[in-house]
Write a protein that holds these residues in place. Sequence first.
Motif, PDB file in Angstrom:
ATOM      1  N   ILE A 219       0.826  -1.205   0.000  1.00 17.63           N
ATOM      2  CA  ILE A 219       0.000   0.000   0.000  1.00 17.63           C
ATOM      3  C   ILE A 219       0.857   1.250   0.000  1.00 17.63           C
ATOM      4  N   VAL A 220       1.889   1.270   0.831  1.00 19.89           N
ATOM      5  CA  VAL A 220       2.747   2.439   0.932  1.00 19.89           C
ATOM      6  C   VAL A 220       3.519   2.654  -0.367  1.00 19.89           C
ATOM      7  N   HIS A 221       3.901   1.561  -1.021  1.00 20.66           N
ATOM      8  CA  HIS A 221       4.641   1.666  -2.289  1.00 20.66           C
ATOM      9  C   HIS A 221       3.819   2.374  -3.358  1.00 20.66           C
ATOM     10  N   SER A 222       2.501   2.355  -3.226  1.00 21.44           N
ATOM     11  CA  SER A 222       1.633   2.986  -4.225  1.00 21.44           C
ATOM     12  C   SER A 222       1.678   4.506  -4.159  1.00 21.44           C
ATOM     13  N   ARG A 223       2.153   5.051  -3.030  1.00 23.07           N
ATOM     14  CA  ARG A 223       2.238   6.501  -2.809  1.00 23.07           C
ATOM     15  C   ARG A 223       0.865   7.159  -2.687  1.00 23.07           C
ATOM     16  N   ALA A 224      -0.159   6.364  -2.515  1.00 23.54           N
ATOM     17  CA  ALA A 224      -1.498   6.919  -2.332  1.00 23.54           C
ATOM     18  C   ALA A 224      -1.630   7.536  -0.951  1.00 23.54           C
ATOM     19  N   GLY A 243       3.649   7.133   6.982  1.00 27.92           N
ATOM     20  CA  GLY A 243       4.260   8.348   7.484  1.00 27.92           C
ATOM     21  C   GLY A 243       5.742   8.425   7.179  1.00 27.92           C
ATOM     22  N   PHE A 244       6.449   7.328   7.387  1.00 28.14           N
ATOM     23  CA  PHE A 244       7.882   7.284   7.088  1.00 28.14           C
ATOM     24  C   PHE A 244       8.143   7.509   5.596  1.00 28.14           C
ATOM     25  N   ALA A 245       7.198   7.045   4.756  1.00 30.70           N
ATOM     26  CA  ALA A 245       7.368   7.183   3.314  1.00 30.70           C
ATOM     27  C   ALA A 245       6.966   8.561   2.799  1.00 30.70           C
TER      28      ALA A 245
END
Length: 291
Positions: A219-224, A243-245
């Motif tokens: 999910i985080v890799h999607s940048r959504a 948050g970290f991303a």
Amino acid sequence: MRVDTRAGVDRPRPRRQHAHRAAVLGYPVDQSLYPVMHRAAYTAMGLEWTYTAVECEEPGLEQLIGSLDGSWAGLSLGMPLKRAALPLIDEVSDLAMDVGGVNTVVFRDGRSYGENTDVHGFLAALHEADVHALGSAVILGGGTAACSALAAVRELGVKEPAVVVREPSRAAEAHAAAGRLGMAVDVYSFGQLDSLLHGAGLVISTLPAGAADSYAAAIVHSRAAIFDVVYSAFPTRLAKAAGFAGSTVVDGLTLLTYQAARQVQLMTGREDVPVRAMREAAQAELARRAG
């Protein structure tokens, strides 16, 4: 437009009294944050109102509502009472009917009015995070919260959101709500999640605390933008990773605060609802419980 759910039903009207009482109903209800938030609002607004938590299961809801006198301004409802209340209320808003649940009952002039402030909470929380328009959205879960999320993303321009569930049968409620809302919705399994995330503008997790953790990396890799409705065990692994991303993260406490603030507005008829004081009261209560 409102739907009159009890047309043709004669009920005795209670003697007019000054309305100053409200409560949250549910089972269990002891962990609800509504009491501390509503009370904080009343104090800041200079109102000598009372707000309590009342245990109530579905079979006893009709009798409880029928027993309330004119001193009652309103009720907050938890699950499963949100659906059970629909036929028990005199008038229900179109939005509440479409979503399939009432979380707020307001008493006025001897009649009861049902509203859904969950959708307002979703929208207000997203606007606070500077999320105002979307082309696509992925909703994790297919229950009552997902139905409100569908209504919210519709207001932000999403025409065909994706709903992700473990089993297709778990999306029946969301599918029905989407039909009432005039939306097309596609239902997927979690095994298809990776392909859905490409280009997604928003991911809303309506899953219980920890249930989305195993999907956090994808999910985080999607940048959504990420909206996690959890508030009692926040931040979740998903929220931390987002948050970290550097992704936009919206939390469940903000959602709950705006839900409650809208309830106070409806019950009191006042616009000067102290959202900040309500949020701080909820944060303090969560810290007390954790400590």
